[in-house]
Design a protein around this motif. Structure first.
Motif, PDB file in Angstrom:
ATOM      1  N   TYR A 149     -19.975 -12.538  35.307  1.00  0.00           N
ATOM      2  CA  TYR A 149     -20.265 -11.244  35.923  1.00  0.00           C
ATOM      3  C   TYR A 149     -21.156 -10.504  34.931  1.00  0.00           C
ATOM      4  O   TYR A 149     -21.248 -10.886  33.771  1.00  0.00           O
ATOM      5  CB  TYR A 149     -18.973 -10.445  36.175  1.00  0.00           C
ATOM      6  N   VAL A 150     -21.797  -9.449  35.379  1.00  0.00           N
ATOM      7  CA  VAL A 150     -22.685  -8.704  34.471  1.00  0.00           C
ATOM      8  C   VAL A 150     -22.073  -7.338  34.152  1.00  0.00           C
ATOM      9  O   VAL A 150     -21.697  -6.596  35.054  1.00  0.00           O
ATOM     10  CB  VAL A 150     -24.101  -8.529  35.080  1.00  0.00           C
ATOM     11  N   LEU A 151     -21.927  -7.078  32.864  1.00  0.00           N
ATOM     12  CA  LEU A 151     -21.382  -5.790  32.407  1.00  0.00           C
ATOM     13  C   LEU A 151     -22.539  -4.863  32.072  1.00  0.00           C
ATOM     14  O   LEU A 151     -23.690  -5.271  32.068  1.00  0.00           O
ATOM     15  CB  LEU A 151     -20.511  -6.038  31.171  1.00  0.00           C
ATOM     16  N   TYR A 203     -24.862 -13.710  20.447  1.00  0.00           N
ATOM     17  CA  TYR A 203     -25.358 -12.720  21.409  1.00  0.00           C
ATOM     18  C   TYR A 203     -24.479 -12.771  22.645  1.00  0.00           C
ATOM     19  O   TYR A 203     -24.282 -13.861  23.221  1.00  0.00           O
ATOM     20  CB  TYR A 203     -26.811 -13.023  21.755  1.00  0.00           C
ATOM     21  N   LEU A 204     -23.919 -11.635  23.032  1.00  0.00           N
ATOM     22  CA  LEU A 204     -23.048 -11.573  24.219  1.00  0.00           C
ATOM     23  C   LEU A 204     -23.923 -11.554  25.466  1.00  0.00           C
ATOM     24  O   LEU A 204     -24.730 -10.639  25.657  1.00  0.00           O
ATOM     25  CB  LEU A 204     -22.158 -10.321  24.168  1.00  0.00           C
ATOM     26  N   SER A 205     -23.733 -12.552  26.312  1.00  0.00           N
ATOM     27  CA  SER A 205     -24.582 -12.644  27.490  1.00  0.00           C
ATOM     28  C   SER A 205     -23.962 -13.563  28.535  1.00  0.00           C
ATOM     29  O   SER A 205     -23.310 -14.548  28.172  1.00  0.00           O
ATOM     30  CB  SER A 205     -25.939 -13.210  27.048  1.00  0.00           C
ATOM     31  N   PRO A 206     -24.164 -13.271  29.821  1.00  0.00           N
ATOM     32  CA  PRO A 206     -23.633 -14.148  30.872  1.00  0.00           C
ATOM     33  C   PRO A 206     -24.225 -15.554  30.798  1.00  0.00           C
ATOM     34  O   PRO A 206     -23.733 -16.481  31.407  1.00  0.00           O
ATOM     35  CB  PRO A 206     -24.067 -13.444  32.169  1.00  0.00           C
ATOM     36  N   GLY A 208     -31.337  -6.048  28.503  1.00  0.00           N
ATOM     37  CA  GLY A 208     -31.208  -7.132  27.527  1.00  0.00           C
ATOM     38  C   GLY A 208     -32.031  -6.874  26.280  1.00  0.00           C
ATOM     39  O   GLY A 208     -32.492  -5.763  26.044  1.00  0.00           O
ATOM     40  N   SER A 244     -20.331 -15.862  26.605  1.00  0.00           N
ATOM     41  CA  SER A 244     -20.010 -15.041  27.775  1.00  0.00           C
ATOM     42  C   SER A 244     -18.496 -14.889  27.873  1.00  0.00           C
ATOM     43  O   SER A 244     -17.749 -15.775  27.472  1.00  0.00           O
ATOM     44  CB  SER A 244     -20.530 -15.737  29.048  1.00  0.00           C
ATOM     45  N   ILE A 245     -18.057 -13.744  28.405  1.00  0.00           N
ATOM     46  CA  ILE A 245     -16.605 -13.608  28.656  1.00  0.00           C
ATOM     47  C   ILE A 245     -16.318 -13.830  30.132  1.00  0.00           C
ATOM     48  O   ILE A 245     -15.177 -13.729  30.564  1.00  0.00           O
ATOM     49  CB  ILE A 245     -16.043 -12.237  28.206  1.00  0.00           C
ATOM     50  N   GLY A 246     -17.353 -14.165  30.916  1.00  0.00           N
ATOM     51  CA  GLY A 246     -17.088 -14.468  32.331  1.00  0.00           C
ATOM     52  C   GLY A 246     -18.349 -14.315  33.169  1.00  0.00           C
ATOM     53  O   GLY A 246     -19.329 -13.703  32.727  1.00  0.00           O
ATOM     54  N   TYR A 290     -29.023  -2.000  28.579  1.00  0.00           N
ATOM     55  CA  TYR A 290     -30.163  -1.932  29.513  1.00  0.00           C
ATOM     56  C   TYR A 290     -30.332  -3.330  30.159  1.00  0.00           C
ATOM     57  O   TYR A 290     -29.377  -3.940  30.606  1.00  0.00           O
ATOM     58  CB  TYR A 290     -31.461  -1.514  28.791  1.00  0.00           C
TER      59      TYR A 290
END
Ligand SMILES: Nc1nonc1C(=O)NCC1CCCCC1
Length: 244
Positions: free
Chosen positions: A134-136, A84-87, A115, A130-132, A113
Motif C-alpha cells: 500500500y502507499v503511505l 530506503y522505505l518504499s513499496p 519520492g 516495504s512494510i506492505g 511527496y
C-alpha cells in the motif's frame, strides 16, 4: 549497540514514537540508539527547499538529491546499511527484522511527496524495504515499524524470560490465545490447563493450540511450518543413520 539514524522531514514523528514503552526503555538503557535528521538542516536557500518538480512532468514533487546527500554523508560510515522505505522493496517479516537487529548501523531514508531523486537510490541505498503493499504519505511509519520489530530481537530489550523467539511468526506459528484475571469473564472461563500449574502440560497445550490457531487463520504459514519441521526431522534422521 545498534545505532539507527532516520532521515526524515518530520524528526518529531520519530523522536516521539521511540520515547515510549519498550522502545523508550531500550533507548534509555542504551540497548539501542535512534536519532532523526532532517535534510532541511542542509538547505541553503531562504525557503529551505527540499523538493522540486519532477523532470518529465507528473504529479507530486520529488525530494532534492543535494540535501539528502549531505544528510546521509553526515551520519554514514563504513559499516552503515542504508535502507530506503518504499513499496518497491522486499516486504518486512520477522526474519528480516531479526537480520536487521544484528547490524551495527542502520540509516533509514524516509521519502515524502512523490519520492526521492533516483540518483540517491543508485548511489547510497543498499536496499529498499516495504512494510506492505500500500502507499503511505511517507516512509516514517515504515521506519518505525521496522525499528519496533527489530528492537525485540536485541538482547535485554524484552523483559526477563520474554523473547522475540517466542513471538508469533518467530517460530513460524501464530501465538496461542492469552488470558489474565478474572478466571471467569462474560461467561467465559480461562482454560483449566493454564491454571493447573503443570508447566510441561501447559507448554504442550500452548504448542498444540498455537499450531491449531495457525492452521485455522493462516494455512499458508502452517504449510510452510510443516515443510520446515519435516526438513529438520529428515536431516536429523539422515545424521543419525550416517553416524557410526
Ligand atoms: N508501503 C511502504 N513500505 O514502506 N514505505 C512505504 C510507503 O508507502 N512509503 C511511502 C513513500 C514512498 C516513497 C514516496 C513517498 C511516499
Amino acid at each position: 549497540m545498534l545505532k539507527v539514524d532516520v532521515i526524515t522531514l518530520f524528526p518529531e514523528m520519530i523522536e516521539g514514537a521511540v520515547s515510549h514503552g519498550v522502545l523508550g526503555q531500550a533507548v534509555k538503557s542504551d540497548l539501542l540508539s535512534v536519532k532523526a535528521h532532517t535534510p532541511r538542516e542542509f538547505t541553503e536557500d531562504k525557503h529551505r527547499t527540499v523538493d522540486d518538480r519532477p523532470f518529465g512532468g507528473g504529479d507530486g514533487m520529488i525530494m532534492l538529491a543535494e540535501p539528502l546527500k549531505k544528510t546521509i554523508e553526515k551520519v554514514q560510515h563504513n559499516t552503515s546499511k542504508v535502507v530506503y522505505l518504499s513499496p518497491q522493496g522486499r516486504t518486512l517479516n520477522a526474519a528480516i527484522a531479526k537480520e536487521f537487529s544484528k547490524e551495527e548501523h542502520l540509516i533509514f531514508i524516509c521519502g515524502r511527496y512523490g519520492g526521492i531523486d533516483q540518483r540517491i537510490i543508485n548511489e547510497y541505498v543498499d536496499e529498499e524495504l516495504s512494510i506492505g503493499d500500500y502507499v503511505l504519505s511517507g516512509g516514517e511509519l515504515g521506519a518505525l515499524v521496522i525499528i519496533d520489530a527489530l528492537a525485540r530481537f536485541i538482547p535485554g530489550v524484552l523483559g526477563h524470560g520474554e523473547s522475540a523467539e517466542k513471538d508469533s511468526f518467530s517460530d513460524g506459528l501464530l501465538e496461542q490465545p492469552n488470558f489474565t484475571r478474572p478466571r471467569e469473564f462474560l461467561g467465559q472461563d480461562v482454560p483449566e490447563v493454564l491454571v493447573g500449574g503443570n508447566h510441561k502440560v501447559i507448554g504442550e497445550w500452548k504448542d498444540k493450540v498455537s499450531a491449531l490457531v495457525t492452521l485455522k487463520k493462516r494455512p499458508d504459514l502452517f504449510r510452510e511450518y510443516i515443510k520446515v519441521e519435516t526438513e529438520k526431522y529428515n536431516s536429523l534422521k539422515k545424521k543419525k543413520t550416517a553416524a557410526p
